[in-house]
Design a protein around this motif. Sequence first.
Motif, PDB file in Angstrom:
ATOM      1  N   THR A 226      34.712  41.571  15.943  1.00 28.78           N
ATOM      2  CA  THR A 226      34.046  40.596  15.323  1.00 28.78           C
ATOM      3  C   THR A 226      34.701  39.702  14.274  1.00 28.78           C
ATOM      4  O   THR A 226      35.505  40.288  13.325  1.00 28.78           O
ATOM      5  N   ALA A 227      34.441  38.434  14.221  1.00 27.68           N
ATOM      6  CA  ALA A 227      35.095  37.601  13.353  1.00 27.68           C
ATOM      7  C   ALA A 227      34.889  37.762  11.965  1.00 27.68           C
ATOM      8  O   ALA A 227      33.924  37.910  11.359  1.00 27.68           O
ATOM      9  N   GLY A 228      36.196  38.046  11.314  1.00 28.39           N
ATOM     10  CA  GLY A 228      36.267  38.250   9.849  1.00 28.39           C
ATOM     11  C   GLY A 228      35.535  39.442   9.407  1.00 28.39           C
ATOM     12  O   GLY A 228      35.346  39.633   8.270  1.00 28.39           O
ATOM     13  N   GLY A 229      35.419  40.387  10.361  1.00 29.20           N
ATOM     14  CA  GLY A 229      34.731  41.781   9.984  1.00 29.20           C
ATOM     15  C   GLY A 229      33.396  41.502   9.684  1.00 29.20           C
ATOM     16  O   GLY A 229      32.565  42.436   9.249  1.00 29.20           O
ATOM     17  N   THR A 230      32.702  40.392   9.760  1.00 28.67           N
ATOM     18  CA  THR A 230      31.113  40.033   9.490  1.00 28.67           C
ATOM     19  C   THR A 230      30.298  39.755  10.541  1.00 28.67           C
ATOM     20  O   THR A 230      29.146  40.006  10.768  1.00 28.67           O
ATOM     21  N   GLY A 231      30.982  38.789  11.680  1.00 25.15           N
ATOM     22  CA  GLY A 231      29.999  38.557  13.000  1.00 25.15           C
ATOM     23  C   GLY A 231      30.642  37.290  13.401  1.00 25.15           C
ATOM     24  O   GLY A 231      31.145  36.320  12.764  1.00 25.15           O
ATOM     25  N   CYS A 232      30.585  37.199  14.892  1.00 21.46           N
ATOM     26  CA  CYS A 232      31.160  35.912  15.452  1.00 21.46           C
ATOM     27  C   CYS A 232      29.883  35.113  15.626  1.00 21.46           C
ATOM     28  O   CYS A 232      28.764  35.495  16.078  1.00 21.46           O
ATOM     29  N   ASP A 233      29.786  33.911  15.288  1.00 17.46           N
ATOM     30  CA  ASP A 233      28.871  32.950  15.042  1.00 17.46           C
ATOM     31  C   ASP A 233      29.035  31.528  15.954  1.00 17.46           C
ATOM     32  O   ASP A 233      28.246  30.814  15.945  1.00 17.46           O
TER      33      ASP A 233
ATOM     34  N   CYS B 142      35.561  38.413  21.488  1.00 16.19           N
ATOM     35  CA  CYS B 142      35.697  38.664  23.160  1.00 16.19           C
ATOM     36  C   CYS B 142      36.039  37.863  24.104  1.00 16.19           C
ATOM     37  O   CYS B 142      36.425  38.067  25.257  1.00 16.19           O
ATOM     38  N   GLY B 143      35.418  36.588  23.778  1.00 19.39           N
ATOM     39  CA  GLY B 143      35.464  35.460  24.707  1.00 19.39           C
ATOM     40  C   GLY B 143      34.228  35.018  25.156  1.00 19.39           C
ATOM     41  O   GLY B 143      34.047  34.065  26.168  1.00 19.39           O
ATOM     42  N   LYS B 144      33.267  35.438  24.579  1.00 14.28           N
ATOM     43  CA  LYS B 144      31.642  35.533  24.821  1.00 14.28           C
ATOM     44  C   LYS B 144      31.186  34.069  24.503  1.00 14.28           C
ATOM     45  O   LYS B 144      31.417  34.009  23.382  1.00 14.28           O
ATOM     46  N   ARG B 145      30.513  33.222  25.395  1.00 17.53           N
ATOM     47  CA  ARG B 145      30.147  32.040  24.817  1.00 17.53           C
ATOM     48  C   ARG B 145      28.812  32.042  24.460  1.00 17.53           C
ATOM     49  O   ARG B 145      28.025  33.158  24.512  1.00 17.53           O
ATOM     50  N   PRO B 146      28.214  31.154  23.644  1.00 13.23           N
ATOM     51  CA  PRO B 146      26.890  31.219  23.142  1.00 13.23           C
ATOM     52  C   PRO B 146      26.034  31.318  24.110  1.00 13.23           C
ATOM     53  O   PRO B 146      24.889  32.065  23.802  1.00 13.23           O
ATOM     54  N   ASP B 147      26.204  30.717  25.110  1.00 17.55           N
ATOM     55  CA  ASP B 147      25.230  30.888  26.146  1.00 17.55           C
ATOM     56  C   ASP B 147      24.977  32.135  26.725  1.00 17.55           C
ATOM     57  O   ASP B 147      23.760  32.833  27.286  1.00 17.55           O
TER      58      ASP B 147
ATOM     59  N   ALA C 119      23.270  34.329  24.461  1.00 15.06           N
ATOM     60  CA  ALA C 119      21.803  34.142  24.488  1.00 15.06           C
ATOM     61  C   ALA C 119      21.315  35.030  25.564  1.00 15.06           C
ATOM     62  O   ALA C 119      20.266  35.658  25.517  1.00 15.06           O
ATOM     63  N   LEU C 120      21.742  34.952  26.830  1.00  8.45           N
ATOM     64  CA  LEU C 120      21.390  35.523  27.891  1.00  8.45           C
ATOM     65  C   LEU C 120      21.469  37.021  27.822  1.00  8.45           C
ATOM     66  O   LEU C 120      20.493  37.912  28.238  1.00  8.45           O
ATOM     67  N   GLN C 121      22.372  37.646  27.147  1.00  7.10           N
ATOM     68  CA  GLN C 121      22.554  39.144  26.854  1.00  7.10           C
ATOM     69  C   GLN C 121      21.506  39.463  25.950  1.00  7.10           C
ATOM     70  O   GLN C 121      20.801  40.660  25.902  1.00  7.10           O
TER      71      GLN C 121
ATOM     72  N   GLU D  71      16.523  27.618  30.623  1.00  5.93           N
ATOM     73  CA  GLU D  71      15.139  28.199  29.797  1.00  5.93           C
ATOM     74  C   GLU D  71      15.335  29.511  29.306  1.00  5.93           C
ATOM     75  O   GLU D  71      14.959  29.923  28.179  1.00  5.93           O
ATOM     76  N   MET D  72      16.308  30.360  30.049  1.00  4.05           N
ATOM     77  CA  MET D  72      16.468  31.681  29.734  1.00  4.05           C
ATOM     78  C   MET D  72      17.426  31.649  28.404  1.00  4.05           C
ATOM     79  O   MET D  72      17.203  32.566  27.483  1.00  4.05           O
ATOM     80  N   VAL D  73      18.379  30.764  28.317  1.00  2.45           N
ATOM     81  CA  VAL D  73      19.151  30.500  27.279  1.00  2.45           C
ATOM     82  C   VAL D  73      18.450  30.423  25.947  1.00  2.45           C
ATOM     83  O   VAL D  73      18.705  30.709  25.005  1.00  2.45           O
ATOM     84  N   ALA D  74      17.442  29.256  26.270  1.00  3.58           N
ATOM     85  CA  ALA D  74      16.811  28.933  24.938  1.00  3.58           C
ATOM     86  C   ALA D  74      15.985  29.964  24.376  1.00  3.58           C
ATOM     87  O   ALA D  74      15.621  30.283  23.277  1.00  3.58           O
ATOM     88  N   ALA D  75      15.296  30.812  25.447  1.00  2.00           N
ATOM     89  CA  ALA D  75      14.533  32.149  25.027  1.00  2.00           C
ATOM     90  C   ALA D  75      15.583  33.242  24.338  1.00  2.00           C
ATOM     91  O   ALA D  75      14.804  33.734  23.538  1.00  2.00           O
TER      92      ALA D  75
END
Length: 519
Positions: free
Chosen positions: A9-16, A21-26, A29-31, A98-102
């Motif tokens: 995780t970025a900076g040892g605090t969190g990926c924002d 890992c390469g995970k996109r924001p969408d 959100a789905l996960q 809609e799932m991403v938004a949820a």
Amino acid sequence: MFCYQCEQTAGGTGCDTTGACGKRPDIAALQDLLFEVTKAVARSGAAADAFLEDALFTTVTNVNFDAGRIVALIRQGAEMLAEAGAASPVAVTATPEEMVAAGHLVSLDGRIAALGPDVAGLQELLAYGVKGVAAYARHARVLGRTSPAVDGFVREALTFLAGPVPDAGGLLAMALRCGEAGLQVMELLDGANTDRFGQPEPAPVTIGWREGKAILVSGHDLADLADLLEATAGMGINVYTHGEMLPAHGYPELRKYPHLVGHYGGAWQDQLKDFAAFPGAILLTTNCLMPPRASYSDRLFTTGVVGFPGIPHLPAGAFGPLIAAALEAPGFTDARETGRHMVGFGHHAVLGVADTVIGAVKSGALKKFVLIGGCDAATTGRGYYSDLAEALPADWAVLTLGCGKYRVLGRVEGTIGPLPRLLDMGQCNDAFSAIKVAGALAQAFGVGVNELPLHLVLSWFEQKAVTVLLALLHLGVKNIRIGPRLPAFVSPAMLQVLVEQFNVMPIGDVQSDLRAMAA
């Protein structure tokens, strides 16, 4: 997005913004939404143990980046809830958008803001432990082994997380119960592996390659490797292991295939260069997948819960496209052996010479055991494990497991009596072997585990590692060193509790830690 479930995780605090890992924001959100769906399914009472394992494993770091596959799991869970007449976090008819938004509405940063870092962190400690339990349970399920107790705990823990927010004490107690389930599921998987493939036996593994067509198998799933070896028997294709598949060579029922010829490459994070240089087809089973490069994406295939958009996904045992790609690729045009490594020191092999080990300790020939293992990664600070291995005295034995072994390979030489100083106990999935050996030695010496001449130095990365840690804490194991940095979800208050109750500590510098272990 906000994610701090792994050590990358970025900076040892969190990926924002985007996951390390390469995970996109969408995808994040789905996960997050999929995890909410698993909680609702567990609470509904639906008969869905296999679904819960697949869904939870899908959310583990570096497993699945394929939005379509995650959407399908969300929809499957929503359909189960509709059939059970239970409320769902998302409608069956919801669009992917809609799932991403949820998913954004149930993100972690919102809970941290509402509950504070301590309670949210303890919730995540339990959630990550449950994800690891589910991952191990899925490994066992594909080999035909299940446990009502483990399945029941997964449902109970998810229901607990879906209910009213308890205090920190209640969360910590449930996390330690997760450790108990973790121990049960690791024993379940150990039995599943040994029933199918035989007890691991010490065996040398050739590191390198042979001339000819080739398939490389990475990940953890021994069932996929076994099925592939059977499907390619007599075809003139050499099969190689990669990453956490290295210990597969210790199992008699896998080693019997003459075209399982050796091991190629290093730990999971080396795959970008290893896969690019490998002149054959590649199969990724379970974790850990990195976003692939174009230079090998046309030769890469996934199976099981793994997924990446644009990469062909093979149903279990359907290896036709993989084999065709291997036959089309050039394969190796020469042969080279770059080294050898001994595998197969599971609990059966080590306890088979327990009298020798105990005699060596009593005579003073063997002073200490140090377990250096866990997950590997490309993050800074992991050279510590190599330096520690090299600095250990010659009368100290080193146990290793997980892909953390790659930090100590070639750095622990010699023997103590009939045993090599370095005992490779297998995958991270094989942590039960180390626990069983420690318990047997404690019984033989008539002491508690914490009184053994044993030091645990663990490298942390993802959610299976959390499960292993919780299993150790459930057993009352103390004085565990963790690095190269503590998980970001461990708040200062959480750390204080872990220090007070278990003396969990971050790794320091090699010489200081070595002096402390020698005292």
